[in-house]
Design a protein around this motif. Structure first.
Motif, PDB file in Angstrom:
ATOM      1  N   PHE A 196      30.833  60.695  78.755  1.00 44.30           N
ATOM      2  CA  PHE A 196      30.772  61.814  77.816  1.00 44.30           C
ATOM      3  C   PHE A 196      30.822  61.331  76.369  1.00 44.30           C
ATOM      4  CE2 PHE A 196      32.925  63.263  81.716  1.00 44.30           C
ATOM      5  CZ  PHE A 196      32.070  64.284  82.102  1.00 44.30           C
ATOM      6  N   HIS A 197      30.270  60.146  76.107  1.00 42.19           N
ATOM      7  CA  HIS A 197      30.396  59.575  74.765  1.00 42.19           C
ATOM      8  C   HIS A 197      29.741  60.459  73.704  1.00 42.19           C
ATOM      9  CE1 HIS A 197      26.239  58.050  74.078  1.00 42.19           C
ATOM     10  NE2 HIS A 197      26.179  58.124  75.387  1.00 42.19           N
ATOM     11  N   GLU A 198      28.621  61.086  74.030  1.00 36.82           N
ATOM     12  CA  GLU A 198      27.952  61.940  73.040  1.00 36.82           C
ATOM     13  C   GLU A 198      28.817  63.145  72.683  1.00 36.82           C
ATOM     14  OE1 GLU A 198      23.350  60.972  74.465  1.00 36.82           O
ATOM     15  OE2 GLU A 198      24.290  62.900  74.942  1.00 36.82           O
ATOM     16  N   GLU A 199      29.387  63.780  73.713  1.00 35.36           N
ATOM     17  CA  GLU A 199      30.224  64.956  73.478  1.00 35.36           C
ATOM     18  C   GLU A 199      31.494  64.590  72.715  1.00 35.36           C
ATOM     19  OE1 GLU A 199      27.324  65.722  76.514  1.00 35.36           O
ATOM     20  OE2 GLU A 199      28.822  64.132  76.344  1.00 35.36           O
ATOM     21  N   ILE A 200      32.104  63.444  73.065  1.00 35.42           N
ATOM     22  CA  ILE A 200      33.323  63.006  72.381  1.00 35.42           C
ATOM     23  C   ILE A 200      33.035  62.683  70.922  1.00 35.42           C
ATOM     24  CG2 ILE A 200      35.077  61.184  72.288  1.00 35.42           C
ATOM     25  CD1 ILE A 200      34.916  61.044  75.338  1.00 35.42           C
ATOM     26  N   GLU A 201      31.905  62.017  70.674  1.00 36.82           N
ATOM     27  CA  GLU A 201      31.554  61.668  69.299  1.00 36.82           C
ATOM     28  C   GLU A 201      31.282  62.916  68.467  1.00 36.82           C
ATOM     29  OE1 GLU A 201      28.309  59.073  69.951  1.00 36.82           O
ATOM     30  OE2 GLU A 201      29.556  57.327  70.413  1.00 36.82           O
ATOM     31  N   GLU A 202      30.686  63.940  69.067  1.00 33.98           N
ATOM     32  CA  GLU A 202      30.432  65.183  68.339  1.00 33.98           C
ATOM     33  C   GLU A 202      31.732  65.875  67.944  1.00 33.98           C
ATOM     34  OE1 GLU A 202      27.870  67.712  70.524  1.00 33.98           O
ATOM     35  OE2 GLU A 202      26.091  66.434  70.297  1.00 33.98           O
ATOM     36  N   LEU A 203      32.756  65.752  68.819  1.00 31.95           N
ATOM     37  CA  LEU A 203      34.038  66.391  68.530  1.00 31.95           C
ATOM     38  C   LEU A 203      34.855  65.626  67.496  1.00 31.95           C
ATOM     39  CD1 LEU A 203      35.158  67.414  72.145  1.00 31.95           C
ATOM     40  CD2 LEU A 203      34.365  68.935  70.323  1.00 31.95           C
ATOM     41  N   THR A 204      34.709  64.309  67.500  1.00 30.81           N
ATOM     42  CA  THR A 204      35.554  63.474  66.636  1.00 30.81           C
ATOM     43  C   THR A 204      34.901  63.095  65.318  1.00 30.81           C
ATOM     44  OG1 THR A 204      34.766  61.484  67.799  1.00 30.81           O
ATOM     45  CG2 THR A 204      36.795  62.519  68.609  1.00 30.81           C
ATOM     46  N   GLU A 205      33.591  63.265  65.216  1.00 31.61           N
ATOM     47  CA  GLU A 205      32.898  62.884  63.992  1.00 31.61           C
ATOM     48  C   GLU A 205      32.434  64.126  63.237  1.00 31.61           C
ATOM     49  OE1 GLU A 205      29.721  60.315  64.998  1.00 31.61           O
ATOM     50  OE2 GLU A 205      31.003  58.724  65.783  1.00 31.61           O
ATOM     51  N   ALA A 206      32.426  64.025  61.929  1.00 37.82           N
ATOM     52  CA  ALA A 206      31.971  65.137  61.098  1.00 37.82           C
ATOM     53  C   ALA A 206      30.464  65.334  61.263  1.00 37.82           C
ATOM     54  CB  ALA A 206      32.309  64.857  59.634  1.00 37.82           C
ATOM     55  N   LYS A 207      30.068  66.568  61.488  1.00 39.32           N
ATOM     56  CA  LYS A 207      28.657  66.864  61.669  1.00 39.32           C
ATOM     57  C   LYS A 207      27.951  66.948  60.325  1.00 39.32           C
ATOM     58  CE  LYS A 207      29.170  69.412  66.004  1.00 39.32           C
ATOM     59  NZ  LYS A 207      28.914  70.697  66.717  1.00 39.32           N
ATOM     60  N   LYS A 208      26.764  66.368  60.279  1.00 34.59           N
ATOM     61  CA  LYS A 208      25.975  66.413  59.061  1.00 34.59           C
ATOM     62  C   LYS A 208      24.583  66.950  59.392  1.00 34.59           C
ATOM     63  CE  LYS A 208      28.261  62.738  56.442  1.00 34.59           C
ATOM     64  NZ  LYS A 208      28.061  61.498  55.667  1.00 34.59           N
ATOM     65  N   GLU A 209      24.196  68.005  58.677  1.00 36.88           N
ATOM     66  CA  GLU A 209      22.885  68.600  58.880  1.00 36.88           C
ATOM     67  C   GLU A 209      21.864  67.896  57.986  1.00 36.88           C
ATOM     68  OE1 GLU A 209      22.084  70.826  61.067  1.00 36.88           O
ATOM     69  OE2 GLU A 209      24.141  71.155  61.800  1.00 36.88           O
ATOM     70  N   LEU A 210      20.749  67.490  58.590  1.00 39.82           N
ATOM     71  CA  LEU A 210      19.687  66.877  57.817  1.00 39.82           C
ATOM     72  C   LEU A 210      18.872  67.969  57.136  1.00 39.82           C
ATOM     73  CD1 LEU A 210      18.433  64.113  60.278  1.00 39.82           C
ATOM     74  CD2 LEU A 210      19.953  63.858  58.339  1.00 39.82           C
ATOM     75  N   THR A 211      18.775  67.901  55.831  1.00 39.97           N
ATOM     76  CA  THR A 211      18.030  68.910  55.083  1.00 39.97           C
ATOM     77  C   THR A 211      16.862  68.274  54.346  1.00 39.97           C
ATOM     78  OG1 THR A 211      19.488  68.633  53.171  1.00 39.97           O
ATOM     79  CG2 THR A 211      20.091  70.331  54.774  1.00 39.97           C
ATOM     80  N   HIS A 212      15.750  69.002  54.302  1.00 41.85           N
ATOM     81  CA  HIS A 212      14.585  68.564  53.543  1.00 41.85           C
ATOM     82  C   HIS A 212      13.644  69.746  53.390  1.00 41.85           C
ATOM     83  CE1 HIS A 212      12.120  68.502  57.221  1.00 41.85           C
ATOM     84  NE2 HIS A 212      13.155  67.945  57.805  1.00 41.85           N
ATOM     85  N   ALA A 213      12.738  69.651  52.467  1.00 40.11           N
ATOM     86  CA  ALA A 213      11.781  70.723  52.228  1.00 40.11           C
ATOM     87  C   ALA A 213      10.896  70.916  53.455  1.00 40.11           C
ATOM     88  CB  ALA A 213      10.924  70.391  51.008  1.00 40.11           C
ATOM     89  N   PRO A 214      10.504  72.160  53.755  1.00 36.33           N
ATOM     90  CA  PRO A 214       9.693  72.427  54.954  1.00 36.33           C
ATOM     91  C   PRO A 214       8.394  71.632  55.003  1.00 36.33           C
ATOM     92  CG  PRO A 214      10.530  74.475  54.010  1.00 36.33           C
ATOM     93  CD  PRO A 214      10.841  73.395  53.020  1.00 36.33           C
ATOM     94  N   ASP A 215       7.786  71.400  53.831  1.00 37.36           N
ATOM     95  CA  ASP A 215       6.508  70.688  53.801  1.00 37.36           C
ATOM     96  C   ASP A 215       6.671  69.206  53.449  1.00 37.36           C
ATOM     97  OD1 ASP A 215       7.409  71.178  51.278  1.00 37.36           O
ATOM     98  OD2 ASP A 215       5.443  71.690  50.431  1.00 37.36           O
ATOM     99  N   ALA A 216       7.896  68.708  53.531  1.00 43.43           N
ATOM    100  CA  ALA A 216       8.160  67.310  53.160  1.00 43.43           C
ATOM    101  C   ALA A 216       7.502  66.344  54.141  1.00 43.43           C
ATOM    102  CB  ALA A 216       9.662  67.060  53.109  1.00 43.43           C
ATOM    103  N   LYS A 217       7.006  65.256  53.602  1.00 42.51           N
ATOM    104  CA  LYS A 217       6.417  64.193  54.414  1.00 42.51           C
ATOM    105  C   LYS A 217       7.388  63.017  54.491  1.00 42.51           C
ATOM    106  CE  LYS A 217       1.619  65.339  53.281  1.00 42.51           C
ATOM    107  NZ  LYS A 217       0.333  64.824  52.734  1.00 42.51           N
ATOM    108  N   PRO A 218       7.320  62.260  55.595  1.00 44.92           N
ATOM    109  CA  PRO A 218       8.236  61.121  55.735  1.00 44.92           C
ATOM    110  C   PRO A 218       8.095  60.126  54.590  1.00 44.92           C
ATOM    111  CG  PRO A 218       7.160  61.599  57.829  1.00 44.92           C
ATOM    112  CD  PRO A 218       6.462  62.429  56.789  1.00 44.92           C
ATOM    113  N   VAL A 219       9.230  59.610  54.171  1.00 41.42           N
ATOM    114  CA  VAL A 219       9.252  58.583  53.129  1.00 41.42           C
ATOM    115  C   VAL A 219       8.741  57.274  53.733  1.00 41.42           C
ATOM    116  CG1 VAL A 219      10.790  57.233  51.634  1.00 41.42           C
ATOM    117  CG2 VAL A 219      11.173  59.684  51.946  1.00 41.42           C
TER     118      VAL A 219
END
Length: 383
Positions: A37-60
């Motif tokens: 359950f490493h993924e679930e444990i890491e989600e509970l113990t680590e701060a969640k960060k949402e990736l934000t970018h413009a809708p029409d953004a292209k990869p850097v």
């Protein structure tokens, strides 16, 4: 008589292979439980960060992200670029003291692929899950620890096979799953041991074999380096060392994408790292299905000219290693499969503990029987 000798021989194999590996298997089962359950444990113990970018953004451009990572840790050089499967839009860059430096000195930079900004600089070599993983993989002993774990896995498989051979004749006389509750505590534990052992048979065999393969992963990687990778880079055997600025990594990615449009990038190894040669980018791509995403295909790009020099399927033993990793932890069927893996893991812990109890109980019973015989002999001698 031959049958009795055969049974005794199988019993000897089952007893000693089980005893030798039991302590290690208990450790593996206990550390493996949270790793499922490493993924679930890491989600509970680590701060969640949402990736934000413009809708029409292209990869850097990848080259820019690499420069950003290296600039964040002055004095380090780029070693790997990894596209995060669990967090689309996140690219992880590994930097180290040199291309061939030990991973213990590496630093990690997580970059937003659409903004080029650094999202995190995770420290992966600490914390509860890191300790569990190292104990499970190599006991903090590196290659010797992995080889020891591989040996314990082989002994575990032998114990399973010998247990099957012994269990078959016994069950001809009894109903499947019987627990003789009217008998002594030792007999009840023996029945429980046999029942759980046969119920977890398939799971234990799969986990045992994949565990051996995973433990030998470094050996397989070395065999690939000395075999296929050496063959692919043979024309560069006497080539001069790279000088000046390297060719564009983005151009290298485009070449590979044109060659394999149905595959997606997984990671890129820089020249001089363990996954490449001293003259090439090694671009590893993978498929898009649950199975093919575990099968990697490397392409070698001349880091000086930017030309594709070779691209091949990985050898069967390397593919077996890649497939065995998620299978070992039940990490390919979502939460239902993880729960099943956890239940079998707990049942195996009971099998191991009951096996130890039966061994100690048998030794105690034998000593008591011997003491009674000696007492009887001494009493007879005095009459």
């Amino acid at each position: 008589m031959a049958t009795i000798k055969s049974v005794k021989r199988w019993f000897w194999w089952h007893k000693w292979t089980s005893l030798i590996c039991t302590a290690f298997l208990l450790l593996l089962c206990l550390t493996g439980l949270p790793l499922i359950f490493h993924e679930e444990i890491e989600e509970l113990t680590e701060a969640k960060k949402e990736l934000t970018h413009a809708p029409d953004a292209k990869p850097v451009p990848v080259d820019e992200m690499v420069k950003t990572a290296v600039a964040h840790f002055p004095g380090k050089v780029a070693k790997l670029v990894v596209w995060d499967k669990e967090h689309p839009g996140l690219v992880n860059v590994t930097v180290g003291d040199s291309p061939s430096s030990a991973y213990q000195t590496d630093k990690y930079v997580a970059i937003n692929a659409y903004t080029g900004e650094i999202e995190d600089t995770p420290v992966v070599q600490e914390g509860f899950m890191w300790v569990m993983l190292r104990l499970h993989v190599d006991l903090f002993a590196g290659i010797p620890g992995k080889l020891l774990m591989a040996l314990m896995g082989i002994l575990f498989v032998i114990a399973i096979v010998s247990g099957i051979v012994l269990y078959g004749p016994i069950m001809k006389k009894f109903d499947f799953g019987m627990i003789r509750t009217e008998k002594s505590s030792r007999v009840k534990w023996l029945d429980m041991h046999n029942l759980l052992g046969i119920v977890t048979l398939t799971w234990a065999t799969v986990v045992g074999l994949t565990g051996v393969i995973n433990a030998l992963g470094d050996v397989m990687l070395y065999a690939w380096q000395q075999g296929q990778l050496t063959e692919m880079t043979a024309p560069y055997k006497n080539a001069k060392p790279l000088t000046g600025e390297l060719s564009s990594l983005d151009d290298a990615m485009k070449i590979v994408q044109q060659r394999e449009p149905e595959m997606q990038p997984y990671f890129v190894a820089f020249p001089g790292t363990m996954y490449s040669s001293k003259h090439h980018y090694a671009v590893f791509v993978r498929g898009n299905t649950p199975l093919t995403e575990r099968l990697l295909k490397p392409a070698l790009i001349d880091a000086q000219t930017g030309q594709l020099t070779d691209m091949r399927e990985m050898p069967f033993f390397v593919n077996a290693y890649f497939i065995s990793q998620p299978l070992h932890f039940g990490d390919y069927g979502g939460m239902p499969l993880k729960m099943i893996w956890a239940l079998f893991d707990i049942a195996t812990i009971v099998v191991l503990i009951s096996g130890l109890y039966l061994w100690f109980a048998r030794r105690k019973s034998s000593k008591e029987q011997l003491a009674r015989m000696e007492a009887s002999y001494n009493l007879t001698a005095t009459i």
